[in-house]
Scaffold this motif. Structure first.
Motif, mmCIF file in Angstrom:
data_model
loop_
_atom_site.group_PDB
_atom_site.id
_atom_site.type_symbol
_atom_site.label_atom_id
_atom_site.label_comp_id
_atom_site.label_asym_id
_atom_site.label_seq_id
_atom_site.Cartn_x
_atom_site.Cartn_y
_atom_site.Cartn_z
ATOM 1 N N HIS A 1 -2.250 -3.517 -0.410
ATOM 2 C CA HIS A 1 -0.945 -2.914 -0.703
ATOM 3 C C HIS A 1 -1.088 -1.447 -1.086
ATOM 4 O O HIS A 1 -0.266 -0.606 -0.699
ATOM 5 N N SER A 2 -2.140 -1.112 -1.837
ATOM 6 C CA SER A 2 -2.345 0.292 -2.231
ATOM 7 C C SER A 2 -2.636 1.152 -1.011
ATOM 8 O O SER A 2 -2.161 2.291 -0.916
ATOM 9 N N SER B 1 0.740 1.550 0.924
ATOM 10 C CA SER B 1 1.655 2.433 0.182
ATOM 11 C C SER B 1 1.237 3.889 0.328
ATOM 12 O O SER B 1 2.077 4.777 0.497
ATOM 13 N N SER B 2 -0.069 4.143 0.265
ATOM 14 C CA SER B 2 -0.572 5.513 0.386
ATOM 15 C C SER B 2 -0.286 6.089 1.765
ATOM 16 O O SER B 2 0.167 7.233 1.899
ATOM 17 N N GLN C 1 1.980 5.040 3.914
ATOM 18 C CA GLN C 1 3.421 5.177 4.096
ATOM 19 C C GLN C 1 3.925 6.468 3.450
ATOM 20 O O GLN C 1 4.739 7.196 4.030
ATOM 21 N N TYR C 2 3.417 6.771 2.252
ATOM 22 C CA TYR C 2 3.791 8.009 1.555
ATOM 23 C C TYR C 2 3.383 9.225 2.393
ATOM 24 O O TYR C 2 4.151 10.185 2.549
ATOM 25 N N ASP D 1 -1.154 -7.165 5.629
ATOM 26 C CA ASP D 1 0.063 -6.690 4.993
ATOM 27 C C ASP D 1 1.159 -6.714 6.052
ATOM 28 O O ASP D 1 0.913 -6.383 7.205
#
Length: 326
Positions: free
Chosen positions: A94-95, A98-99, A101-102, A146
């Motif tokens: 997930h990390s 998320s990274s 995607q950012y 994911d």
């Protein structure tokens, strides 16, 4: 040879697989039409049509539902892959997502891209992949599990890292390949969404637009991210073919950068084994057979051999590649 440390039971109560038996000794035809359970006490009291050929973990959670179009061997392969522990746990996966995607969101908004964030993700993925190398039995273990779109980018990165280590690239080169693979599809950021996410086959005109993404990605990496050509070339060349006939440059063989050869193998494998709006996923062995059918028409032959070894895929027609780390 792969073994499981637990029994598998059919709904009738018979033991389908006794713990410790080599999997190649299983008569896969015996699995036809049977539900599979890890714990005898968790078998349902009654069977329904939807429970046929399902697989539950020790807590009774449904892990697998057979695709009726798959062969018995392919179904069993899926069960075994699902039973393997991925080297990236849910929190770490997930990390990563998320990274990335950012990073993509900032690029889409025209903000200053945070390439350092991609570098951190690359370093963490390399560390996790190399530290768990001796535990890898299935390619599914080195994929970022994911449900989000960005997992494809990271799956390709994870597979590229594992393959680069297997081939014997230096630590610096593995880092560059990791970063290149994370960025290889960046050009798709500017492809219209109605084309990118179309749930059916693209028209000829739409495909011409889609074919612009390698050049667009290369330019973004070089001019906006200010990264070197070695890191940018997989974005430009991951649709090229080892034997020629790819796009956008129609180059072949050693004209294609070594990094691009690595990323292409990982990208094609992940595309074949991933579910998309317009296609179902296929099992690993089927994907590899398709890739073998393409052979050096599409892929660097030596790198493909290493990938087969990484996948624990036995093909007597091929010379064995050295084991991981040797």
């Amino acid at each position: 040879m792969q073994r499981l440390d637990y029994d598998l039971y059919a709904a009738s109560g018979e033991t389908i697989y006794p713990a410790g038996l080599a999997l190649k000794e299983i008569a896969l035809g015996d699995l036809r039409g049977k539900a599979m359970f890890r714990n005898h006490s968790e078998m349902p009291k009654t069977l329904t049509p939807t429970s046929v050929e399902q697989y539950f973990d020790h807590e009774g959670t449904l892990l697998y539902v057979a695709n009726p179009e798959l062969t018995q061997e392919e179904r069993f392969e899926r069960i075994l892959e699902d039973a393997q522990k991925p080297i990236y746990g849910p929190e770490l996966a997930h990390s990563f997502v998320s990274s990335i995607q950012y990073f993509w969101d900032r690029m889409a908004q025209g903000a200053t891209p945070d390439i350092a964030l991609c570098e951190v993700v690359a370093e963490k993925m390399i560390a996790e992949t190399t530290s768990h190398a001796d535990q890898i039995n299935f390619l599914s273990q080195i994929r970022v599990r994911d449900p989000f779109t960005y997992s494809h980018i990271l799956d390709v990165a994870a597979l590229s890292i594992a393959l680069a280590v297997k081939i014997g690239f230096s630590r610096k080169e593995v880092k560059e390949i990791a970063l290149a693979s994370i960025l290889h599809d960046l050009g798709k950021l500017v492809i219209p969404k109605n084309i990118m996410f179309k749930p059916s086959r693209l028209s000829e005109k739409e495909f011409m637009v889609m074919k612009l993404h390698p050049e667009l990605g290369y330019k973004m990496i070089v001019h906006e991210l200010k990264l070197g050509s070695d890191i940018a070339r997989p974005a430009l060349e991951h649709q090229e073919m080892y034997g020629g006939g790819g796009y956008p440059q129609n180059i072949k063989g050693d004209e294609i950068h070594p990094y691009s050869h690595v990323v292409k193998i990982a990208d094609v494998y992940d595309a074949l084994t991933s579910k998309r709006p317009y296609k179902e996923s296929i099992p690993s062995s089927k994907a590899i057979k398709i890739m073998l059918g393409e052979g050096n028409k599409s892929f660097h032959p030596e790198y493909l051999k290493h990938f087969l070894e990484l996948a624990n895929y036995d093909d007597p027609a091929l010379d064995p590649a050295p084991r991981w780390g040797h």
